[in-house]
Every structure is written in C-alpha cells, then in structure tokens.
Design a protein around this motif. Sequence first.
Motif, PDB file in Angstrom:
ATOM      1  N   ASN A 102       0.820  -1.219   0.000  1.00 34.13           N
ATOM      2  CA  ASN A 102       0.000   0.000   0.000  1.00 34.13           C
ATOM      3  C   ASN A 102       0.847   1.259   0.000  1.00 34.13           C
ATOM      4  OD1 ASN A 102      -2.380  -1.526   0.079  1.00 34.13           O
ATOM      5  ND2 ASN A 102      -2.327  -1.648   2.304  1.00 34.13           N
ATOM      6  N   GLU A 103       1.941   1.230  -0.745  1.00 33.34           N
ATOM      7  CA  GLU A 103       2.872   2.357  -0.733  1.00 33.34           C
ATOM      8  C   GLU A 103       2.285   3.587  -1.410  1.00 33.34           C
ATOM      9  OE1 GLU A 103       7.286   3.611  -2.416  1.00 33.34           O
ATOM     10  OE2 GLU A 103       6.602   1.528  -2.549  1.00 33.34           O
ATOM     11  N   CYS A 104       2.482   4.742  -0.796  1.00 30.58           N
ATOM     12  CA  CYS A 104       2.100   6.029  -1.382  1.00 30.58           C
ATOM     13  C   CYS A 104       3.014   7.080  -0.782  1.00 30.58           C
ATOM     14  CB  CYS A 104       0.628   6.343  -1.090  1.00 30.58           C
ATOM     15  SG  CYS A 104       0.126   8.007  -1.603  1.00 30.58           S
ATOM     16  N   ARG A 105       4.140   7.330  -1.436  1.00 30.71           N
ATOM     17  CA  ARG A 105       5.103   8.296  -0.912  1.00 30.71           C
ATOM     18  C   ARG A 105       6.023   8.861  -1.982  1.00 30.71           C
ATOM     19  NH1 ARG A 105       8.289   5.186   3.498  1.00 30.71           N
ATOM     20  NH2 ARG A 105       6.147   4.839   4.193  1.00 30.71           N
ATOM     21  N   ARG A 106       5.949   8.326  -3.198  1.00 28.01           N
ATOM     22  CA  ARG A 106       6.838   8.775  -4.266  1.00 28.01           C
ATOM     23  C   ARG A 106       6.159   9.826  -5.140  1.00 28.01           C
ATOM     24  NH1 ARG A 106      10.938   4.901  -4.341  1.00 28.01           N
ATOM     25  NH2 ARG A 106      10.357   2.908  -3.381  1.00 28.01           N
ATOM     26  N   ALA A 107       6.971  10.509  -5.939  1.00 29.27           N
ATOM     27  CA  ALA A 107       6.428  11.498  -6.869  1.00 29.27           C
ATOM     28  C   ALA A 107       5.515  10.804  -7.876  1.00 29.27           C
ATOM     29  CB  ALA A 107       7.572  12.206  -7.604  1.00 29.27           C
ATOM     30  N   PRO A 108       4.490  11.495  -8.365  1.00 33.45           N
ATOM     31  CA  PRO A 108       3.578  10.889  -9.347  1.00 33.45           C
ATOM     32  C   PRO A 108       4.334  10.454 -10.603  1.00 33.45           C
ATOM     33  CG  PRO A 108       2.715  12.973  -8.531  1.00 33.45           C
ATOM     34  CD  PRO A 108       4.117  12.880  -8.043  1.00 33.45           C
ATOM     35  N   THR A 109       3.899   9.352 -11.199  1.00 35.26           N
ATOM     36  CA  THR A 109       4.527   8.864 -12.421  1.00 35.26           C
ATOM     37  C   THR A 109       3.568   8.994 -13.600  1.00 35.26           C
ATOM     38  OG1 THR A 109       3.785   6.584 -12.041  1.00 35.26           O
ATOM     39  CG2 THR A 109       5.918   7.221 -11.119  1.00 35.26           C
ATOM     40  N   LEU A 110       4.146   9.176 -14.779  1.00 34.26           N
ATOM     41  CA  LEU A 110       3.365   9.298 -16.005  1.00 34.26           C
ATOM     42  C   LEU A 110       3.580   8.131 -16.948  1.00 34.26           C
ATOM     43  CD1 LEU A 110       4.076  13.079 -16.730  1.00 34.26           C
ATOM     44  CD2 LEU A 110       2.013  12.111 -15.697  1.00 34.26           C
ATOM     45  N   SER A 264       5.642  13.727 -24.649  1.00 38.17           N
ATOM     46  CA  SER A 264       6.726  12.801 -24.326  1.00 38.17           C
ATOM     47  C   SER A 264       7.737  12.804 -25.454  1.00 38.17           C
ATOM     48  CB  SER A 264       6.193  11.373 -24.111  1.00 38.17           C
ATOM     49  OG  SER A 264       5.595  10.871 -25.297  1.00 38.17           O
ATOM     50  N   PHE A 265       8.962  12.442 -25.137  1.00 37.20           N
ATOM     51  CA  PHE A 265      10.003  12.334 -26.149  1.00 37.20           C
ATOM     52  C   PHE A 265      11.182  11.575 -25.562  1.00 37.20           C
ATOM     53  CE2 PHE A 265      10.895  16.219 -23.845  1.00 37.20           C
ATOM     54  CZ  PHE A 265      12.269  16.195 -23.646  1.00 37.20           C
ATOM     55  N   ALA A 266      12.069  11.136 -26.449  1.00 31.75           N
ATOM     56  CA  ALA A 266      13.321  10.497 -26.047  1.00 31.75           C
ATOM     57  C   ALA A 266      14.464  11.254 -26.689  1.00 31.75           C
ATOM     58  CB  ALA A 266      13.346   9.026 -26.468  1.00 31.75           C
ATOM     59  N   CYS A 283      17.664   8.753 -22.785  1.00 39.04           N
ATOM     60  CA  CYS A 283      16.901   9.537 -21.821  1.00 39.04           C
ATOM     61  C   CYS A 283      15.480   9.704 -22.346  1.00 39.04           C
ATOM     62  CB  CYS A 283      17.562  10.905 -21.637  1.00 39.04           C
ATOM     63  SG  CYS A 283      16.603  12.074 -20.649  1.00 39.04           S
ATOM     64  N   LYS A 284      14.486   9.281 -21.554  1.00 33.19           N
ATOM     65  CA  LYS A 284      13.083   9.387 -21.953  1.00 33.19           C
ATOM     66  C   LYS A 284      12.346  10.289 -20.965  1.00 33.19           C
ATOM     67  CE  LYS A 284      12.928   4.791 -24.093  1.00 33.19           C
ATOM     68  NZ  LYS A 284      12.246   3.476 -24.123  1.00 33.19           N
ATOM     69  N   ILE A 285      11.543  11.180 -21.518  1.00 31.18           N
ATOM     70  CA  ILE A 285      10.849  12.175 -20.705  1.00 31.18           C
ATOM     71  C   ILE A 285       9.354  12.148 -21.008  1.00 31.18           C
ATOM     72  CG2 ILE A 285      10.576  14.644 -20.223  1.00 31.18           C
ATOM     73  CD1 ILE A 285      13.159  13.654 -19.114  1.00 31.18           C
ATOM     74  N   TRP A 286       8.545  12.186 -19.949  1.00 32.00           N
ATOM     75  CA  TRP A 286       7.094  12.345 -20.065  1.00 32.00           C
ATOM     76  C   TRP A 286       6.713  13.610 -19.314  1.00 32.00           C
ATOM     77  CZ3 TRP A 286       9.629   7.821 -19.363  1.00 32.00           C
ATOM     78  CH2 TRP A 286       9.334   6.759 -20.236  1.00 32.00           C
ATOM     79  N   VAL A 296       6.487  15.852 -14.302  1.00 34.11           N
ATOM     80  CA  VAL A 296       7.534  15.283 -15.163  1.00 34.11           C
ATOM     81  C   VAL A 296       7.905  13.892 -14.669  1.00 34.11           C
ATOM     82  CG1 VAL A 296       9.864  15.613 -16.094  1.00 34.11           C
ATOM     83  CG2 VAL A 296       8.429  17.613 -15.613  1.00 34.11           C
ATOM     84  N   ASP A 297       8.147  13.012 -15.605  1.00 32.57           N
ATOM     85  CA  ASP A 297       8.601  11.657 -15.300  1.00 32.57           C
ATOM     86  C   ASP A 297       9.741  11.326 -16.248  1.00 32.57           C
ATOM     87  OD1 ASP A 297       8.804   9.150 -14.207  1.00 32.57           O
ATOM     88  OD2 ASP A 297       6.924   8.378 -15.026  1.00 32.57           O
ATOM     89  N   ASP A 298      10.632  10.456 -15.835  1.00 29.72           N
ATOM     90  CA  ASP A 298      11.704  10.005 -16.730  1.00 29.72           C
ATOM     91  C   ASP A 298      12.001   8.534 -16.462  1.00 29.72           C
ATOM     92  OD1 ASP A 298      13.310   9.818 -14.468  1.00 29.72           O
ATOM     93  OD2 ASP A 298      14.485  11.600 -14.899  1.00 29.72           O
ATOM     94  N   ASN A 299      12.923   7.979 -17.234  1.00 30.89           N
ATOM     95  CA  ASN A 299      13.269   6.563 -17.100  1.00 30.89           C
ATOM     96  C   ASN A 299      14.560   6.366 -16.318  1.00 30.89           C
ATOM     97  OD1 ASN A 299      14.923   7.649 -19.087  1.00 30.89           O
ATOM     98  ND2 ASN A 299      15.004   5.748 -20.279  1.00 30.89           N
ATOM     99  N   LEU A 300      14.973   7.403 -15.563  1.00 28.05           N
ATOM    100  CA  LEU A 300      16.157   7.341 -14.720  1.00 28.05           C
ATOM    101  C   LEU A 300      17.427   7.119 -15.532  1.00 28.05           C
ATOM    102  CD1 LEU A 300      14.636   5.159 -11.860  1.00 28.05           C
ATOM    103  CD2 LEU A 300      14.709   7.651 -12.016  1.00 28.05           C
TER     104      LEU A 300
END
Length: 317
Positions: A102-110, A264-266, A283-286, A296-300
């Motif tokens: 039931n984790e809820c503590r990270r930044a939102p992901t796209l 989104s783009f890479a 590098c991938k960005i949403w 903003v989200d990325d693939n680290l």
Amino acid sequence: MLCPYDTLAAAVAAAVLDLSATPFRWSQAFRAMTSRSRHPTIAQRIATAPAAIVANPTPASGSPAMRRAHPTHRTVRRSRRAVLLAVLASAAGVSDGWAEENECRRAPTLSAGPILSLGRVSAPGRTAFVKDGLARAGCPDPGPVCRERAYLVTGDAVILGERRGAFLCATYRSGKDDEVGRTGWIPAEAVALESAASVALEGWLGAWKQAEAQIRVTRGDKAGTLAVAGDATWGAGDPERVRRGGIHTGEMSGTFVPVGDAASFAVGEAGTLPVQKGAETDCKIWLRRLGPWLVVDDNLACGGLNVTFRGVYRRTL
C-alpha cells in the motif's frame, strides 16, 4: 521512510560510485537501514547501479589522491566490490516486494500506473495524511494509529493517483517553497475531483522548478512545437557533498509537439525522437500540465546515479 533494504542499497551504491568518500564503512551502511531518507527516488535507481559501477570504476577527476594500494589490499577491495554488487542486487529484488505494501510516498509517475487527475480538498478544517503500509502494517486505515501529523486544509489543490479502498494517493506541492510538499494517502471523501482544463501552447511556456531540478519550455523553431531544456542534480543540498565535489548531475533537452496537456520524447544519439522509439539507455521524458503544475517523469537514464527529473514543478517565470 524507505524500507531498510532500499536505504541500505542506496547507501552502498552511493559509497561505491562516489570514490571520493573512501574508505567506505559497513557500519555506515547498516546504520542507514534504520535512518530516514529524504530522497525516495534513490531506491528507484538501484537496478541501474551495477552497470554504472562497472562502466565507471575509476575516481572522478578532482578526487583526493590515494596511496598506491598493496596487491593484497587491491584483491580485498575487488572482493568487497563484488560483495557490494551482490547486496545491491539482493536489495533491489527485496524492494519490489515491499512496494506492494500500500505504498504512497513517491512522486507521481506518467510512464506507468493510473492516469493522474486534479482534485481539491473539500472537507472542512484539516484533512490529515494517512500512513501507508510501509510506515505501519495495516495502513491506510481510518483509525487514529494510521493518522499522520501532516495535513491539508480546505481548498488545497492536489494531484491524485492510485485509489486503495477509501483512500486516494495524493500529492501536494507548495506554490512558493520547493521544500514544502507531501505525497500520501488521504480519505477519498475529503477531496473533490476537478475537470482538467484545456492547455494551449502558451500554457506550457516558462521556467519550472522543483528541488534540485529546473526546466525551461520555449517555442520551437517549427509552428506547433515546443523546446524544452533542463538540468538536475543529486546531493546539492548536502554541504559536505558540495564541499568535496560529490554532486551528481544530469541534463536533457528536446523538441516536442504536445497532445493536449501531455507530451513525451526520447533523446537519442541522433537527437529527439518519439519516446516509443527510444532505446532503453536513451533519456526518456514524459510531461503533463495539470492545474498549476508541470508533472515530469523520466526513465532514470538522464544523468548520474540518483539523478532524476521526476517530480512536480511550479512555474517561476
């Protein structure tokens, strides 16, 4: 607080890669197992750490000079490096299991997970955040043992993600202070959904900022396009790390055509390309414009270890 294995793995990875911090003490890593972390994204980089370690085994330029090691000492260090890699792999595997609590503590992901929506606290007075299952077994739950001290007030805007029973995973960010924000469970009955407004090109433009990252969006060379450029760091808030030059950095730039409030783009060797055509190491960005924020989200894969653009940005210009 991250689960102990996440924190241990993060400490080990940082010590292995940041050779300016030698000698590494195992006691420091195990103390980290019970310490609190202000960087939840560290654990998300664990899976990429072994490859980074192999690819960058030498100290960075500017690191303090070290004595030539005795051959036996080098063998011991190599053995220790292998053990550290094994710990990282094991911790990453254990972490996957903990993420289901039931984790809820990270930044939102796209890039994955539920579609985000915009909401506003409608309950009168204070609405307290509720602990997740990592903080206390059996949470979230309406009982007082799961109630956090942090709270929202009527009218606060939030970004809503996953729903678990009677609770919604909500993210709040201050409009003035990058250090003020929280992600956690709140009662679903305490928040009202708001319809997302249409976003014109002008709605993307400007300078956007969160802690340790900033992004600027301008008009592209071609009609209907936007250009984005950003840089991010990890460790810039630690004076000791700044003093010894142990900050990790990352940057990204590209051109995209937004589709409504999303884009989104890479970034590959040949420049910007659709995110689905990017290689795993590109590098991938949403991005998504949601209410007053840029999510903003990325693939680290857009910088050094622990560096990420993932987060909720506020407009500064």
